[in-house]
Design a protein around this motif. Structure first.
Motif, PDB file in Angstrom:
ATOM      1  N   ALA A 162     -28.936  32.962 -15.657  1.00 19.81           N
ATOM      2  CA  ALA A 162     -29.403  33.167 -16.568  1.00 19.81           C
ATOM      3  C   ALA A 162     -28.923  32.570 -18.534  1.00 19.81           C
ATOM      4  O   ALA A 162     -27.692  32.624 -17.757  1.00 19.81           O
ATOM      5  CB  ALA A 162     -28.396  34.890 -16.884  1.00 19.81           C
ATOM      6  N   ALA A 163     -29.736  31.845 -18.651  1.00 16.63           N
ATOM      7  CA  ALA A 163     -30.047  30.869 -19.180  1.00 16.63           C
ATOM      8  C   ALA A 163     -31.066  31.098 -20.399  1.00 16.63           C
ATOM      9  O   ALA A 163     -31.397  31.201 -20.330  1.00 16.63           O
ATOM     10  CB  ALA A 163     -29.813  29.053 -18.620  1.00 16.63           C
ATOM     11  N   TYR A 178     -35.759  31.639 -22.524  1.00 13.91           N
ATOM     12  CA  TYR A 178     -34.456  31.539 -21.656  1.00 13.91           C
ATOM     13  C   TYR A 178     -35.141  31.736 -19.816  1.00 13.91           C
ATOM     14  O   TYR A 178     -36.601  31.958 -20.538  1.00 13.91           O
ATOM     15  CB  TYR A 178     -33.982  32.811 -21.983  1.00 13.91           C
ATOM     16  N   THR A 179     -34.069  31.976 -19.337  1.00 10.80           N
ATOM     17  CA  THR A 179     -35.501  31.904 -17.677  1.00 10.80           C
ATOM     18  C   THR A 179     -34.692  33.447 -17.910  1.00 10.80           C
ATOM     19  O   THR A 179     -34.399  34.117 -18.024  1.00 10.80           O
ATOM     20  CB  THR A 179     -33.386  31.427 -16.686  1.00 10.80           C
ATOM     21  N   PRO A 180     -36.360  32.973 -16.263  1.00  8.98           N
ATOM     22  CA  PRO A 180     -36.248  35.162 -16.292  1.00  8.98           C
ATOM     23  C   PRO A 180     -34.874  36.137 -16.077  1.00  8.98           C
ATOM     24  O   PRO A 180     -34.664  37.395 -16.556  1.00  8.98           O
ATOM     25  CB  PRO A 180     -36.911  34.804 -14.930  1.00  8.98           C
ATOM     26  N   ALA A 181     -34.109  35.259 -15.301  1.00  7.27           N
ATOM     27  CA  ALA A 181     -32.447  36.061 -15.192  1.00  7.27           C
ATOM     28  C   ALA A 181     -32.146  36.751 -16.576  1.00  7.27           C
ATOM     29  O   ALA A 181     -31.283  37.440 -16.376  1.00  7.27           O
ATOM     30  CB  ALA A 181     -31.766  35.579 -14.695  1.00  7.27           C
ATOM     31  N   GLN A 188     -33.480  23.799 -17.598  1.00  4.19           N
ATOM     32  CA  GLN A 188     -34.401  24.938 -17.348  1.00  4.19           C
ATOM     33  C   GLN A 188     -34.895  25.037 -16.213  1.00  4.19           C
ATOM     34  O   GLN A 188     -34.555  25.799 -15.507  1.00  4.19           O
ATOM     35  CB  GLN A 188     -35.324  25.143 -18.291  1.00  4.19           C
ATOM     36  N   ALA A 189     -34.947  23.986 -15.230  1.00  7.46           N
ATOM     37  CA  ALA A 189     -35.951  23.575 -14.198  1.00  7.46           C
ATOM     38  C   ALA A 189     -34.362  24.147 -13.141  1.00  7.46           C
ATOM     39  O   ALA A 189     -35.066  25.203 -12.398  1.00  7.46           O
ATOM     40  CB  ALA A 189     -36.402  22.264 -14.304  1.00  7.46           C
ATOM     41  N   LEU A 190     -33.159  23.729 -14.001  1.00  8.73           N
ATOM     42  CA  LEU A 190     -32.209  23.950 -12.484  1.00  8.73           C
ATOM     43  C   LEU A 190     -32.313  25.485 -12.601  1.00  8.73           C
ATOM     44  O   LEU A 190     -31.727  25.904 -11.619  1.00  8.73           O
ATOM     45  CB  LEU A 190     -31.020  23.346 -12.725  1.00  8.73           C
ATOM     46  N   ALA A 191     -31.910  26.707 -14.099  1.00  5.96           N
ATOM     47  CA  ALA A 191     -31.260  27.377 -13.850  1.00  5.96           C
ATOM     48  C   ALA A 191     -32.150  28.350 -13.417  1.00  5.96           C
ATOM     49  O   ALA A 191     -31.977  29.107 -12.824  1.00  5.96           O
ATOM     50  CB  ALA A 191     -30.721  27.704 -15.846  1.00  5.96           C
ATOM     51  N   THR A 192     -33.119  27.704 -13.692  1.00  5.65           N
ATOM     52  CA  THR A 192     -34.640  29.181 -13.032  1.00  5.65           C
ATOM     53  C   THR A 192     -34.990  29.091 -11.739  1.00  5.65           C
ATOM     54  O   THR A 192     -34.976  30.660 -10.766  1.00  5.65           O
ATOM     55  CB  THR A 192     -36.303  28.487 -13.937  1.00  5.65           C
ATOM     56  N   MET A 244     -27.824  17.780 -19.711  1.00  4.53           N
ATOM     57  CA  MET A 244     -28.709  17.317 -18.422  1.00  4.53           C
ATOM     58  C   MET A 244     -30.373  17.724 -19.452  1.00  4.53           C
ATOM     59  O   MET A 244     -31.246  16.940 -19.661  1.00  4.53           O
ATOM     60  CB  MET A 244     -28.836  18.752 -17.542  1.00  4.53           C
ATOM     61  N   GLY A 245     -29.944  18.337 -20.766  1.00  4.89           N
ATOM     62  CA  GLY A 245     -30.968  18.644 -21.535  1.00  4.89           C
ATOM     63  C   GLY A 245     -31.533  19.578 -21.368  1.00  4.89           C
ATOM     64  O   GLY A 245     -31.480  20.263 -20.382  1.00  4.89           O
ATOM     65  N   PHE A 246     -32.620  19.792 -22.426  1.00  3.95           N
ATOM     66  CA  PHE A 246     -33.503  21.406 -21.645  1.00  3.95           C
ATOM     67  C   PHE A 246     -34.554  21.208 -20.997  1.00  3.95           C
ATOM     68  O   PHE A 246     -34.080  22.393 -20.088  1.00  3.95           O
ATOM     69  CB  PHE A 246     -34.373  21.624 -22.946  1.00  3.95           C
ATOM     70  N   GLU A 247     -35.497  20.463 -20.239  1.00  6.53           N
ATOM     71  CA  GLU A 247     -36.235  19.845 -19.167  1.00  6.53           C
ATOM     72  C   GLU A 247     -35.625  20.580 -18.022  1.00  6.53           C
ATOM     73  O   GLU A 247     -35.581  21.513 -17.350  1.00  6.53           O
ATOM     74  CB  GLU A 247     -37.094  19.273 -19.528  1.00  6.53           C
ATOM     75  N   ARG A 248     -34.900  19.773 -17.601  1.00  7.43           N
ATOM     76  CA  ARG A 248     -34.055  19.337 -16.354  1.00  7.43           C
ATOM     77  C   ARG A 248     -32.960  20.891 -16.515  1.00  7.43           C
ATOM     78  O   ARG A 248     -32.941  21.306 -15.773  1.00  7.43           O
ATOM     79  CB  ARG A 248     -32.754  18.002 -16.783  1.00  7.43           C
TER      80      ARG A 248
END
Length: 349
Positions: free
Chosen positions: A324-325, A339-342, A315-319, A309-313
């Motif tokens: 935890a990514a 990294y995501t908050p988790a 990160q948005a999905l994982a957040t 997916m690449g970083f932006e997509r």
């Protein structure tokens, strides 16, 4: 996955010497002290390293080693695309997949999770991409003399699509609207880690670390009470370097990146990670992504999907999904970590 034969399990004591704990009671009774023991060997074209926390018992360690070897052989016999006799290879050779095909419980479990991750990532993770992976030379087929052209890619892409697979659980079975070639290399290794972890728990091992080719699952703690500390690598191919360290005690972790498995042709580098939408190796600034999850199979599949997916997509999905990514991105002045908050709960100082 690979068809390489298993070698005898090598049992190595991580701490060379073992001691007996002395209880200062009347009669000076002795109790054995727990140590970390390593069981290691080759598998799936890579290596497995398993640490177990036990007192010294040579016969028990040998039995565990033999049991682990059998678990890994069973996974290989079910899910390898490198073995012509595997359950998956036999399935892939079927010219007609339109009727329900009975599956083993493990293969059904992996295909079910794969379908869930495919839906979550809008197809960025897709186990039917096997024909395209093979076309690029990252599967059992030989590497091509030249990179595929757009016409070849379109012909192979037309054969793919996770949405063409149907599953049912009772009894475990699948069918496909049109024949599919399934490649589980981005999830089966994670499943193998989980399978070994289940075996260890059933054998009464409460504290362990299971690692196969970089995918890891841990449970319990070390004899001194510390959590297991794991390194996230700097995404460079020419050396081994640590980017960050995390501490886990009952989680799984997997990493996907473009810096280990690749080849170069006419001065251009081609990653083994294929984008199911374009049929081409990924080309973006996300160098690696690490996911921590409740099991390694899920972490393995998510890491691959996020990498595509690449970083932006990603990160948005994982957040959004509270996952935890940890992302390492190529920036103008070197690597940048996000990294995501988790993920924060697992970071060490």
């Amino acid at each position: 996955m690979t068809s390489r034969m298993f070698r005898p399990v090598r049992v190595v004591m991580v701490s060379v010497f073992w001691t007996l704990a002395v209880a200062a009671l009347a009669g000076c009774s002795f109790e054995p002290e727990e140590k970390i023991w390593e069981i290691a060997g080759p598998v799936f074209g890579t290596q497995y390293h398993i640490n177990v926390v036990l007192t010294e018992d040579e016969s028990r360690l040998e039995n565990l080693g033999s049991g682990i070897e059998q678990v890994l052989e069973d996974v290989d016999a079910s899910m390898s695309t490198w073995r012509e006799d595997s359950e998956l290879s036999r399935l892939n050779r079927r010219e007609d997949q339109s009727e329900w095909i009975e599956l083993s419980e493990p293969l059904y479990e992996v295909l079910f999770v794969a379908a869930e991750v495919s839906s979550l990532t809008d197809g960025a993770f897709d186990v039917t991409i096997g024909p395209v992976v093979n076309l690029w030379g990252f599967g059992p087929d030989a590497r091509p003399d030249q990179v595929p052209d757009d016409q070849e890619l379109k012909a192979k892409l037309d054969q793919t699509g996770y949405e063409h697979i149907e599953l049912k659980s009772d009894p475990p079975a699948m069918r496909a609207h049109r024949p599919q070639y399934i490649d589980l290399s981005a999830i089966a290794k994670g499943y193998a880690v989980d399978a070994v972890a289940r075996y260890l728990e059933e054998a009464g091992v409460g504290a362990y670390l299971v690692e196969i080719g970089g995918e890891v699952r841990v449970n319990g703690r070390k004899p001194n009470g510390d959590a297991w500390r794991l390194a996230i690598e700097e995404p460079v191919s020419e050396r081994r370097q640590i980017n960050r360290v995390v501490a886990l005690d009952r989680q799984a972790m997997a990493t996907s990146g473009d810096y280990r498995n690749y080849y170069e042709s006419e001065g251009r580098r081609y990653s083994h990670t294929i984008d199911p939408e374009t049929g081409k190796p990924i080309r973006h600034k996300l160098a690696s992504v690490t996911v921590i999850a409740e099991n390694t199979m899920l972490a393995d599949a998510l890491a691959t999907g996020f990498n595509v997916m690449g970083f932006e997509r990603a990160q948005a999905l994982a957040t959004r999904e509270n996952m935890a990514a940890y992302f390492i991105v190529r920036g103008d002045n070197g690597f940048e970590a996000h990294y995501t908050p988790a993920f924060t709960a697992y970071l060490t100082d």
